[in-house]
Design an enzyme around this catalytic site. Structure first.
Site, PDB file in Angstrom:
ATOM      1  N   SER A 136      80.100 -29.307  10.534  1.00  0.00           N
ATOM      2  CA  SER A 136      79.106 -30.019   9.741  1.00  0.00           C
ATOM      3  C   SER A 136      78.257 -28.990   8.997  1.00  0.00           C
ATOM      4  O   SER A 136      77.708 -28.076   9.614  1.00  0.00           O
ATOM      5  CB  SER A 136      78.241 -30.859  10.683  1.00  0.00           C
ATOM      6  OG  SER A 136      77.189 -31.461   9.982  1.00  0.00           O
ATOM      7  N   LYS A 162      82.426 -31.284   6.832  1.00  0.00           N
ATOM      8  CA  LYS A 162      81.529 -32.430   6.578  1.00  0.00           C
ATOM      9  C   LYS A 162      80.303 -31.892   5.874  1.00  0.00           C
ATOM     10  O   LYS A 162      79.673 -30.945   6.361  1.00  0.00           O
ATOM     11  CB  LYS A 162      81.167 -33.088   7.913  1.00  0.00           C
ATOM     12  CG  LYS A 162      79.880 -33.911   7.915  1.00  0.00           C
ATOM     13  CD  LYS A 162      79.787 -34.761   9.177  1.00  0.00           C
ATOM     14  CE  LYS A 162      78.363 -34.852   9.698  1.00  0.00           C
ATOM     15  NZ  LYS A 162      78.238 -35.710  10.887  1.00  0.00           N
ATOM     16  N   LYS A 164      76.512 -32.552   4.491  1.00  0.00           N
ATOM     17  CA  LYS A 164      75.328 -33.402   4.529  1.00  0.00           C
ATOM     18  C   LYS A 164      74.912 -33.664   3.092  1.00  0.00           C
ATOM     19  O   LYS A 164      74.872 -32.726   2.274  1.00  0.00           O
ATOM     20  CB  LYS A 164      74.192 -32.672   5.256  1.00  0.00           C
ATOM     21  CG  LYS A 164      74.470 -32.487   6.735  1.00  0.00           C
ATOM     22  CD  LYS A 164      74.400 -33.818   7.445  1.00  0.00           C
ATOM     23  CE  LYS A 164      74.385 -33.659   8.944  1.00  0.00           C
ATOM     24  NZ  LYS A 164      74.309 -34.965   9.611  1.00  0.00           N
ATOM     25  N   ASP A 190      77.994 -36.995   4.925  1.00  0.00           N
ATOM     26  CA  ASP A 190      77.100 -37.681   5.860  1.00  0.00           C
ATOM     27  C   ASP A 190      75.711 -37.773   5.249  1.00  0.00           C
ATOM     28  O   ASP A 190      75.081 -36.754   4.951  1.00  0.00           O
ATOM     29  CB  ASP A 190      77.039 -36.880   7.176  1.00  0.00           C
ATOM     30  CG  ASP A 190      76.172 -37.555   8.225  1.00  0.00           C
ATOM     31  OD1 ASP A 190      75.664 -38.675   7.972  1.00  0.00           O
ATOM     32  OD2 ASP A 190      75.991 -36.969   9.314  1.00  0.00           O
ATOM     33  N   GLU A 215      79.584 -41.213   5.732  1.00  0.00           N
ATOM     34  CA  GLU A 215      78.960 -41.585   7.005  1.00  0.00           C
ATOM     35  C   GLU A 215      77.525 -42.058   6.790  1.00  0.00           C
ATOM     36  O   GLU A 215      76.744 -41.389   6.114  1.00  0.00           O
ATOM     37  CB  GLU A 215      78.989 -40.346   7.912  1.00  0.00           C
ATOM     38  CG  GLU A 215      78.503 -40.576   9.319  1.00  0.00           C
ATOM     39  CD  GLU A 215      78.563 -39.286  10.160  1.00  0.00           C
ATOM     40  OE1 GLU A 215      79.105 -38.263   9.686  1.00  0.00           O
ATOM     41  OE2 GLU A 215      78.037 -39.309  11.277  1.00  0.00           O
ATOM     42  N   ASP A 240      77.336 -44.379  11.974  1.00  0.00           N
ATOM     43  CA  ASP A 240      76.869 -43.479  13.029  1.00  0.00           C
ATOM     44  C   ASP A 240      75.622 -44.125  13.633  1.00  0.00           C
ATOM     45  O   ASP A 240      75.700 -44.885  14.604  1.00  0.00           O
ATOM     46  CB  ASP A 240      76.590 -42.092  12.432  1.00  0.00           C
ATOM     47  CG  ASP A 240      75.903 -41.122  13.392  1.00  0.00           C
ATOM     48  OD1 ASP A 240      75.823 -41.430  14.595  1.00  0.00           O
ATOM     49  OD2 ASP A 240      75.442 -40.047  12.952  1.00  0.00           O
ATOM     50  N   LYS A 264      79.197 -41.157  19.248  1.00  0.00           N
ATOM     51  CA  LYS A 264      78.391 -40.127  19.918  1.00  0.00           C
ATOM     52  C   LYS A 264      77.959 -40.717  21.247  1.00  0.00           C
ATOM     53  O   LYS A 264      77.198 -41.695  21.270  1.00  0.00           O
ATOM     54  CB  LYS A 264      77.134 -39.803  19.099  1.00  0.00           C
ATOM     55  CG  LYS A 264      77.377 -38.982  17.849  1.00  0.00           C
ATOM     56  CD  LYS A 264      76.060 -38.752  17.137  1.00  0.00           C
ATOM     57  CE  LYS A 264      76.265 -37.979  15.852  1.00  0.00           C
ATOM     58  NZ  LYS A 264      75.077 -38.074  14.970  1.00  0.00           N
ATOM     59  N   GLY A 292      78.649 -34.947  16.719  1.00  0.00           N
ATOM     60  CA  GLY A 292      77.987 -33.870  17.444  1.00  0.00           C
ATOM     61  C   GLY A 292      76.493 -33.952  17.241  1.00  0.00           C
ATOM     62  O   GLY A 292      76.017 -34.506  16.246  1.00  0.00           O
TER      63      GLY A 292
HETATM   64  O1  NPG Z   1      78.217 -30.139  14.960  1.00  0.00           O
HETATM   65  O2  NPG Z   1      76.879 -30.730  16.550  1.00  0.00           O
HETATM   66  C1  NPG Z   1      77.194 -30.675  15.356  1.00  0.00           C
HETATM   67  C2  NPG Z   1      76.264 -31.295  14.358  1.00  0.00           C
HETATM   68  C3  NPG Z   1      76.894 -32.428  13.662  1.00  0.00           C
HETATM   69  O3  NPG Z   1      75.855 -33.041  11.633  1.00  0.00           O
HETATM   70  C4  NPG Z   1      75.885 -33.167  12.822  1.00  0.00           C
HETATM   71  N1  NPG Z   1      75.044 -33.960  13.493  1.00  0.00           N
HETATM   72  O4  NPG Z   1      73.817 -36.847  11.903  1.00  0.00           O
HETATM   73  O5  NPG Z   1      75.679 -36.397  12.827  1.00  0.00           O
HETATM   74  C5  NPG Z   1      74.526 -36.082  12.523  1.00  0.00           C
HETATM   75  C6  NPG Z   1      74.000 -34.697  12.853  1.00  0.00           C
HETATM   76  C7  NPG Z   1      72.803 -34.647  13.752  1.00  0.00           C
HETATM   77  C8  NPG Z   1      72.468 -33.494  14.368  1.00  0.00           C
HETATM   78  C9  NPG Z   1      72.021 -35.717  14.009  1.00  0.00           C
HETATM   79  C10 NPG Z   1      71.378 -33.397  15.216  1.00  0.00           C
HETATM   80  C11 NPG Z   1      70.943 -35.624  14.849  1.00  0.00           C
HETATM   81  C12 NPG Z   1      70.628 -34.460  15.449  1.00  0.00           C
END
Ligand code: NPG
Length: 370
Positions: A136, A162, A164, A190, A215, A240, A264, A292
Protein backbone atom coordinates in the site's frame (compact mmCIF):
# COMPACT_ATOMS: atom_id res chain seq x y z
CA UNK A 1 -9.15 -22.76 29.05
CA UNK A 2 -9.11 -20.90 32.33
CA UNK A 3 -7.35 -17.54 32.11
CA UNK A 4 -5.94 -15.71 35.12
CA UNK A 5 -4.59 -12.44 33.79
CA UNK A 6 -4.87 -9.95 30.97
CA UNK A 7 -2.00 -7.62 30.11
CA UNK A 8 -2.55 -4.38 28.18
CA UNK A 9 0.76 -3.24 26.78
CA UNK A 10 1.12 -0.14 24.66
CA UNK A 11 4.15 0.03 22.39
CA UNK A 12 5.53 2.80 20.19
CA UNK A 13 7.13 2.09 16.82
CA UNK A 14 8.47 4.74 14.43
CA UNK A 15 7.55 4.22 10.77
CA UNK A 16 10.47 4.03 8.35
CA UNK A 17 8.70 6.62 6.20
CA UNK A 18 5.58 8.74 6.80
CA UNK A 19 2.34 7.11 5.59
CA UNK A 20 -0.32 9.53 4.36
CA UNK A 21 -3.90 8.57 3.58
CA UNK A 22 -6.97 10.68 2.85
CA UNK A 23 -7.62 10.81 6.61
CA UNK A 24 -4.19 11.88 7.81
CA UNK A 25 -0.47 11.28 8.05
CA UNK A 26 1.21 8.82 10.38
CA UNK A 27 4.90 8.91 11.27
CA UNK A 28 4.68 6.40 14.12
CA UNK A 29 2.32 3.71 15.32
CA UNK A 30 1.00 3.33 18.87
CA UNK A 31 -0.04 -0.29 19.19
CA UNK A 32 -1.93 -1.98 21.98
CA UNK A 33 -0.86 -5.56 22.57
CA UNK A 34 -3.09 -7.82 24.64
CA UNK A 35 -1.45 -10.68 26.51
CA UNK A 36 -3.59 -13.35 28.12
CA UNK A 37 -2.21 -15.88 30.62
CA UNK A 38 -3.84 -19.20 31.36
CA UNK A 39 -3.72 -21.09 34.64
CA UNK A 40 -1.16 -23.48 33.11
CA UNK A 41 1.12 -20.53 32.29
CA UNK A 42 0.46 -20.38 28.53
CA UNK A 43 0.55 -16.82 27.20
CA UNK A 44 -1.31 -15.76 24.05
CA UNK A 45 -1.00 -12.41 22.31
CA UNK A 46 -3.45 -10.29 20.38
CA UNK A 47 -2.60 -7.12 18.47
CA UNK A 48 -5.25 -4.44 18.43
CA UNK A 49 -5.44 -2.62 15.07
CA UNK A 50 -7.05 0.57 16.45
CA UNK A 51 -5.08 3.73 15.74
CA UNK A 52 -4.28 6.54 18.18
CA UNK A 53 -7.10 8.71 16.81
CA UNK A 54 -10.58 7.74 15.58
CA UNK A 55 -9.95 8.76 11.95
CA UNK A 56 -10.34 5.42 10.18
CA UNK A 57 -13.13 4.12 12.43
CA UNK A 58 -14.62 5.22 15.77
CA UNK A 59 -12.16 3.14 17.80
CA UNK A 60 -8.84 4.46 19.13
CA UNK A 61 -6.13 3.08 21.40
CA UNK A 62 -7.05 4.80 24.69
CA UNK A 63 -10.72 4.01 24.11
CA UNK A 64 -9.91 0.35 23.51
CA UNK A 65 -7.98 0.20 26.80
CA UNK A 66 -10.95 1.57 28.69
CA UNK A 67 -13.36 -0.70 26.83
CA UNK A 68 -11.31 -3.77 27.68
CA UNK A 69 -10.65 -2.99 31.33
CA UNK A 70 -14.16 -1.73 32.14
CA UNK A 71 -16.40 -3.91 30.02
CA UNK A 72 -14.77 -6.78 28.13
CA UNK A 73 -12.39 -8.26 30.70
CA UNK A 74 -15.17 -8.56 33.34
CA UNK A 75 -17.26 -10.57 30.84
CA UNK A 76 -14.40 -13.04 30.45
CA UNK A 77 -14.05 -13.31 34.23
CA UNK A 78 -17.76 -13.95 34.64
CA UNK A 79 -17.61 -16.74 32.10
CA UNK A 80 -14.81 -18.79 33.70
CA UNK A 81 -13.66 -21.29 31.07
CA UNK A 82 -13.21 -19.69 27.67
CA UNK A 83 -12.40 -20.98 24.19
CA UNK A 84 -11.69 -18.74 21.20
CA UNK A 85 -14.84 -19.90 19.43
CA UNK A 86 -16.97 -18.51 22.29
CA UNK A 87 -15.33 -15.10 22.71
CA UNK A 88 -17.53 -13.27 20.17
CA UNK A 89 -20.69 -14.58 21.86
CA UNK A 90 -19.41 -13.78 25.35
CA UNK A 91 -18.68 -10.18 24.30
CA UNK A 92 -21.76 -9.72 22.08
CA UNK A 93 -23.89 -7.91 24.73
CA UNK A 94 -21.39 -5.05 24.53
CA UNK A 95 -22.27 -3.11 21.38
CA UNK A 96 -19.68 -2.45 18.68
CA UNK A 97 -15.98 -2.11 19.54
CA UNK A 98 -14.95 -4.72 16.99
CA UNK A 99 -11.23 -3.96 17.23
CA UNK A 100 -11.16 -4.32 21.02
CA UNK A 101 -13.10 -7.59 20.80
CA UNK A 102 -10.92 -8.89 17.96
CA UNK A 103 -7.74 -8.30 19.99
CA UNK A 104 -9.10 -10.36 22.88
CA UNK A 105 -10.29 -13.19 20.65
CA UNK A 106 -6.89 -13.18 18.93
CA UNK A 107 -5.03 -13.53 22.26
CA UNK A 108 -7.30 -16.39 23.35
CA UNK A 109 -6.85 -18.07 19.96
CA UNK A 110 -3.07 -17.77 20.22
CA UNK A 111 -3.06 -19.24 23.74
CA UNK A 112 -5.38 -22.07 22.73
CA UNK A 113 -3.29 -22.98 19.69
CA UNK A 114 0.00 -22.76 21.59
CA UNK A 115 -1.23 -24.99 24.37
CA UNK A 116 -2.35 -27.55 21.77
CA UNK A 117 0.88 -27.21 19.75
CA UNK A 118 -1.13 -26.23 16.67
CA UNK A 119 -0.57 -23.44 14.18
CA UNK A 120 -3.28 -21.04 12.96
CA UNK A 121 -2.57 -21.95 9.33
CA UNK A 122 -3.36 -25.59 10.13
CA UNK A 123 -6.45 -24.64 12.12
CA UNK A 124 -7.81 -22.51 9.26
CA UNK A 125 -6.96 -25.18 6.70
CA UNK A 126 -5.49 -22.89 4.07
CA UNK A 127 -4.13 -24.81 1.12
CA UNK A 128 -1.28 -22.46 0.16
CA UNK A 129 2.03 -22.16 1.98
CA UNK A 130 2.93 -18.82 0.43
CA UNK A 131 0.69 -15.92 -0.45
CA UNK A 132 1.12 -13.08 -2.95
CA UNK A 133 2.14 -9.83 -1.32
CA UNK A 134 0.76 -6.41 -2.20
CA UNK A 135 2.01 -3.08 -0.95
CA UNK A 136 0.00 0.00 0.00
CA UNK A 137 1.52 3.29 -1.15
CA UNK A 138 0.55 6.52 0.60
CA UNK A 139 -0.18 9.98 -0.78
CA UNK A 140 2.97 11.98 -1.56
CA UNK A 141 3.63 15.69 -1.87
CA UNK A 142 5.00 15.24 -5.39
CA UNK A 143 4.52 12.86 -8.30
CA UNK A 144 8.28 12.31 -8.55
CA UNK A 145 8.41 11.13 -4.94
CA UNK A 146 5.48 8.79 -5.59
CA UNK A 147 7.03 7.28 -8.72
CA UNK A 148 10.34 6.72 -7.03
CA UNK A 149 8.62 5.00 -4.07
CA UNK A 150 6.59 2.79 -6.43
CA UNK A 151 9.73 1.88 -8.40
CA UNK A 152 11.37 0.85 -5.12
CA UNK A 153 8.45 -1.47 -4.30
CA UNK A 154 8.52 -2.93 -7.81
CA UNK A 155 12.24 -3.60 -7.30
CA UNK A 156 11.40 -5.26 -3.96
CA UNK A 157 9.28 -7.71 -5.95
CA UNK A 158 5.77 -6.86 -4.73
CA UNK A 159 2.97 -8.58 -6.64
CA UNK A 160 0.68 -5.56 -6.79
CA UNK A 161 0.50 -1.89 -5.94
CA UNK A 162 -2.29 -0.11 -4.05
CA UNK A 163 -2.34 3.65 -4.30
CA UNK A 164 -4.02 5.81 -1.72
CA UNK A 165 -6.12 8.45 -3.46
CA UNK A 166 -8.19 11.51 -2.56
CA UNK A 167 -9.73 14.35 -4.57
CA UNK A 168 -6.81 16.16 -6.22
CA UNK A 169 -4.56 13.07 -6.00
CA UNK A 170 -6.16 10.45 -8.21
CA UNK A 171 -6.26 10.44 -12.05
CA UNK A 172 -2.77 11.79 -12.67
CA UNK A 173 -0.91 9.65 -10.09
CA UNK A 174 -2.82 6.56 -11.28
CA UNK A 175 -2.03 7.30 -14.95
CA UNK A 176 1.67 7.77 -14.28
CA UNK A 177 1.98 4.76 -12.00
CA UNK A 178 0.23 2.58 -14.58
CA UNK A 179 2.68 3.87 -17.18
CA UNK A 180 5.61 3.12 -14.86
CA UNK A 181 4.62 -0.42 -13.88
CA UNK A 182 3.23 -1.47 -17.26
CA UNK A 183 -0.11 -3.05 -18.18
CA UNK A 184 0.43 -6.46 -16.52
CA UNK A 185 1.05 -5.59 -12.88
CA UNK A 186 -1.94 -5.47 -10.54
CA UNK A 187 -2.88 -1.91 -9.55
CA UNK A 188 -5.71 -0.77 -7.28
CA UNK A 189 -6.73 2.39 -5.44
CA UNK A 190 -8.01 3.12 -1.95
CA UNK A 191 -9.94 6.30 -1.13
CA UNK A 192 -10.77 5.68 2.55
CA UNK A 193 -14.20 7.35 2.09
CA UNK A 194 -12.84 10.54 0.45
CA UNK A 195 -15.47 10.87 -2.33
CA UNK A 196 -19.22 11.56 -2.50
CA UNK A 197 -22.18 10.54 -4.65
CA UNK A 198 -21.44 13.62 -6.76
CA UNK A 199 -18.11 12.17 -7.93
CA UNK A 200 -19.29 9.26 -10.12
CA UNK A 201 -18.35 10.93 -13.44
CA UNK A 202 -14.95 11.78 -12.08
CA UNK A 203 -14.32 8.26 -10.73
CA UNK A 204 -15.45 6.74 -14.05
CA UNK A 205 -12.28 8.19 -15.58
CA UNK A 206 -10.30 5.65 -13.57
CA UNK A 207 -11.83 2.90 -15.72
CA UNK A 208 -9.20 3.39 -18.41
CA UNK A 209 -6.34 2.29 -16.13
CA UNK A 210 -7.46 -1.33 -15.78
CA UNK A 211 -7.56 -1.26 -11.98
CA UNK A 212 -8.22 -4.40 -9.94
CA UNK A 213 -10.61 -2.39 -7.80
CA UNK A 214 -11.46 0.91 -6.14
CA UNK A 215 -11.63 0.53 -2.38
CA UNK A 216 -14.12 2.37 -0.17
CA UNK A 217 -14.67 5.48 -2.29
CA UNK A 218 -17.74 6.68 -0.33
CA UNK A 219 -18.75 7.08 3.31
CA UNK A 220 -18.69 4.11 5.65
CA UNK A 221 -22.49 4.07 5.94
CA UNK A 222 -23.23 4.76 2.26
CA UNK A 223 -24.11 1.27 1.04
CA UNK A 224 -26.62 2.49 -1.54
CA UNK A 225 -24.10 4.97 -2.89
CA UNK A 226 -21.62 2.13 -3.39
CA UNK A 227 -24.30 0.07 -5.10
CA UNK A 228 -25.04 2.91 -7.52
CA UNK A 229 -21.35 3.57 -8.13
CA UNK A 230 -20.77 -0.13 -8.85
CA UNK A 231 -23.46 0.09 -11.53
CA UNK A 232 -22.05 3.35 -12.92
CA UNK A 233 -18.37 2.46 -13.40
CA UNK A 234 -16.45 -0.56 -14.72
CA UNK A 235 -13.75 -0.63 -12.05
CA UNK A 236 -14.96 -3.13 -9.40
CA UNK A 237 -16.09 -1.47 -6.17
CA UNK A 238 -14.52 -3.00 -3.05
CA UNK A 239 -15.70 -2.30 0.50
CA UNK A 240 -13.45 -1.92 3.54
CA UNK A 241 -14.71 0.46 6.26
CA UNK A 242 -18.38 -0.38 5.50
CA UNK A 243 -18.06 -4.03 6.51
CA UNK A 244 -17.89 -4.62 10.27
CA UNK A 245 -19.69 -7.97 10.50
CA UNK A 246 -20.95 -11.00 8.61
CA UNK A 247 -24.43 -9.45 8.50
CA UNK A 248 -23.16 -6.25 6.92
CA UNK A 249 -21.21 -8.31 4.39
CA UNK A 250 -24.36 -10.28 3.56
CA UNK A 251 -26.36 -7.08 3.07
CA UNK A 252 -23.71 -5.40 0.93
CA UNK A 253 -23.36 -8.45 -1.31
CA UNK A 254 -27.15 -8.88 -1.57
CA UNK A 255 -27.73 -5.36 -2.85
CA UNK A 256 -24.69 -5.28 -5.15
CA UNK A 257 -22.73 -2.71 -3.12
CA UNK A 258 -19.69 -4.97 -2.74
CA UNK A 259 -18.21 -6.52 -5.85
CA UNK A 260 -15.10 -7.35 -3.81
CA UNK A 261 -14.48 -7.26 -0.04
CA UNK A 262 -11.33 -6.33 1.85
CA UNK A 263 -11.40 -8.52 4.96
CA UNK A 264 -9.62 -7.08 7.98
CA UNK A 265 -10.03 -9.28 11.05
CA UNK A 266 -9.74 -6.34 13.46
CA UNK A 267 -12.46 -4.39 11.69
CA UNK A 268 -14.96 -7.27 11.76
CA UNK A 269 -14.47 -8.33 15.40
CA UNK A 270 -11.95 -11.12 14.94
CA UNK A 271 -10.32 -13.81 12.83
CA UNK A 272 -13.24 -16.21 13.25
CA UNK A 273 -15.76 -13.68 11.89
CA UNK A 274 -13.25 -12.97 9.10
CA UNK A 275 -13.36 -16.65 8.13
CA UNK A 276 -17.18 -16.58 8.17
CA UNK A 277 -17.15 -13.58 5.81
CA UNK A 278 -14.69 -15.40 3.58
CA UNK A 279 -17.03 -18.42 3.48
CA UNK A 280 -20.03 -16.24 2.65
CA UNK A 281 -18.15 -14.53 -0.17
CA UNK A 282 -17.05 -17.87 -1.63
CA UNK A 283 -20.66 -18.95 -1.80
CA UNK A 284 -21.53 -15.78 -3.68
CA UNK A 285 -18.40 -15.73 -5.90
CA UNK A 286 -17.29 -12.45 -4.37
CA UNK A 287 -13.48 -12.18 -4.44
CA UNK A 288 -11.86 -11.23 -1.13
CA UNK A 289 -8.41 -10.11 -0.04
CA UNK A 290 -6.78 -9.49 3.31
CA UNK A 291 -6.30 -5.85 4.31
CA UNK A 292 -3.57 -4.48 6.53
CA UNK A 293 -3.48 -2.00 9.41
CA UNK A 294 0.29 -1.53 9.72
CA UNK A 295 0.46 -4.61 11.91
CA UNK A 296 3.59 -5.89 13.59
CA UNK A 297 4.72 -9.46 12.99
CA UNK A 298 1.97 -10.70 15.33
CA UNK A 299 -0.87 -9.47 13.15
CA UNK A 300 1.01 -10.13 9.93
CA UNK A 301 1.54 -13.78 10.87
CA UNK A 302 -2.15 -14.28 11.59
CA UNK A 303 -3.16 -12.37 8.43
CA UNK A 304 -1.00 -14.75 6.38
CA UNK A 305 -2.88 -17.78 7.76
CA UNK A 306 -6.18 -16.11 6.86
CA UNK A 307 -5.03 -15.06 3.40
CA UNK A 308 -4.01 -18.66 2.64
CA UNK A 309 -7.70 -19.63 2.44
CA UNK A 310 -8.98 -20.36 -1.08
CA UNK A 311 -11.36 -17.42 -1.39
CA UNK A 312 -8.51 -14.91 -0.99
CA UNK A 313 -7.95 -14.65 -4.72
CA UNK A 314 -6.41 -11.17 -4.76
CA UNK A 315 -3.05 -10.20 -3.21
CA UNK A 316 -3.44 -8.76 0.30
CA UNK A 317 -1.88 -5.74 2.02
CA UNK A 318 0.55 -8.13 3.67
CA UNK A 319 3.89 -6.54 2.94
CA UNK A 320 7.31 -7.16 4.47
CA UNK A 321 7.74 -5.97 8.08
CA UNK A 322 10.40 -3.55 6.85
CA UNK A 323 7.85 -1.78 4.62
CA UNK A 324 6.83 0.05 7.81
CA UNK A 325 9.27 -0.87 10.59
CA UNK A 326 13.06 -0.90 10.83
CA UNK A 327 12.76 -3.63 13.46
CA UNK A 328 9.76 -5.87 14.02
CA UNK A 329 8.74 -7.16 17.44
CA UNK A 330 8.98 -10.80 16.31
CA UNK A 331 12.18 -12.80 15.83
CA UNK A 332 11.44 -13.70 12.23
CA UNK A 333 10.07 -10.63 10.48
CA UNK A 334 7.80 -11.13 7.48
CA UNK A 335 9.77 -11.05 4.24
CA UNK A 336 8.77 -10.86 0.61
CA UNK A 337 10.54 -13.24 -1.75
CA UNK A 338 9.65 -13.12 -5.43
CA UNK A 339 6.38 -11.35 -4.59
CA UNK A 340 5.31 -13.94 -2.00
CA UNK A 341 5.25 -14.21 1.78
CA UNK A 342 5.64 -17.61 3.47
CA UNK A 343 2.79 -18.42 5.84
CA UNK A 344 4.34 -18.82 9.33
CA UNK A 345 3.98 -22.29 10.81
CA UNK A 346 5.13 -22.07 14.44
CA UNK A 347 2.53 -23.05 17.09
CA UNK A 348 -0.01 -20.35 17.83
CA UNK A 349 -0.41 -17.49 15.41
CA UNK A 350 3.00 -18.40 14.03
CA UNK A 351 5.62 -15.97 15.38
CA UNK A 352 8.17 -15.86 18.19
CA UNK A 353 7.94 -12.60 20.16
CA UNK A 354 11.11 -10.58 20.73
CA UNK A 355 10.24 -9.89 24.37
CA UNK A 356 13.30 -7.76 25.11
CA UNK A 357 12.62 -5.44 22.21
CA UNK A 358 8.94 -5.23 23.15
CA UNK A 359 9.95 -4.25 26.69
CA UNK A 360 12.22 -1.50 25.35
CA UNK A 361 9.44 0.15 23.30
CA UNK A 362 6.68 -0.24 25.89
CA UNK A 363 5.10 3.10 26.84
CA UNK A 364 2.45 1.83 29.26
CA UNK A 365 1.50 -1.42 30.92
CA UNK A 366 -1.54 -2.52 32.91
CA UNK A 367 -2.57 -5.87 34.31
CA UNK A 368 -6.13 -6.99 34.90
CA UNK A 369 -6.90 -10.12 36.94
CA UNK A 370 -9.45 -12.39 35.35
O1 NPG B 1 0.04 -2.65 4.58
O2 NPG B 1 -0.61 -2.71 6.64
C1 NPG B 1 -0.58 -2.19 5.52
C2 NPG B 1 -1.35 -0.91 5.33
C3 NPG B 1 -2.44 -1.08 4.35
O3 NPG B 1 -3.26 0.93 3.43
C4 NPG B 1 -3.32 0.14 4.33
N1 NPG B 1 -4.17 0.27 5.35
O4 NPG B 1 -7.24 1.88 4.82
O5 NPG B 1 -6.55 -0.08 4.36
C5 NPG B 1 -6.38 1.03 4.87
C6 NPG B 1 -5.04 1.38 5.50
C7 NPG B 1 -5.08 1.73 6.96
C8 NPG B 1 -3.94 1.73 7.68
C9 NPG B 1 -6.21 2.04 7.62
C10 NPG B 1 -3.92 2.03 9.03
C11 NPG B 1 -6.20 2.34 8.96
C12 NPG B 1 -5.05 2.34 9.66
Amino acid sequence: MKFTQLELRRIHLELVTPFRTSFGEQTAREILLIGITSDDGTVGWGECVAMSEPLYSPEYVSGVETMITEFLAPRLTQRGDVIAGDVADILRPIKGHQMAKAAIEMAVLDAELRSGGINLHTRFGGTRDTIPSGVSVGIFSSIDALLSAVQGYVDDGYARIKLKIEPGWDLEPVRLVRELIGPEMGLQVDANTAYTRQDFDHLRQLDMYDLLLIEQPLDTDDLLGHRDLAAAIETPVCLDESIESLTQAEDAVAIGAAEIINIKPGRVGGYLEAVRIHDLCRTHDIPVWCGGMLETGIGRAANCALAALDGFVLPGDISASRRFYARDIVREPIEVVAGEVAVPTAPGLGYDLDAEFVESITTSLQHVSL
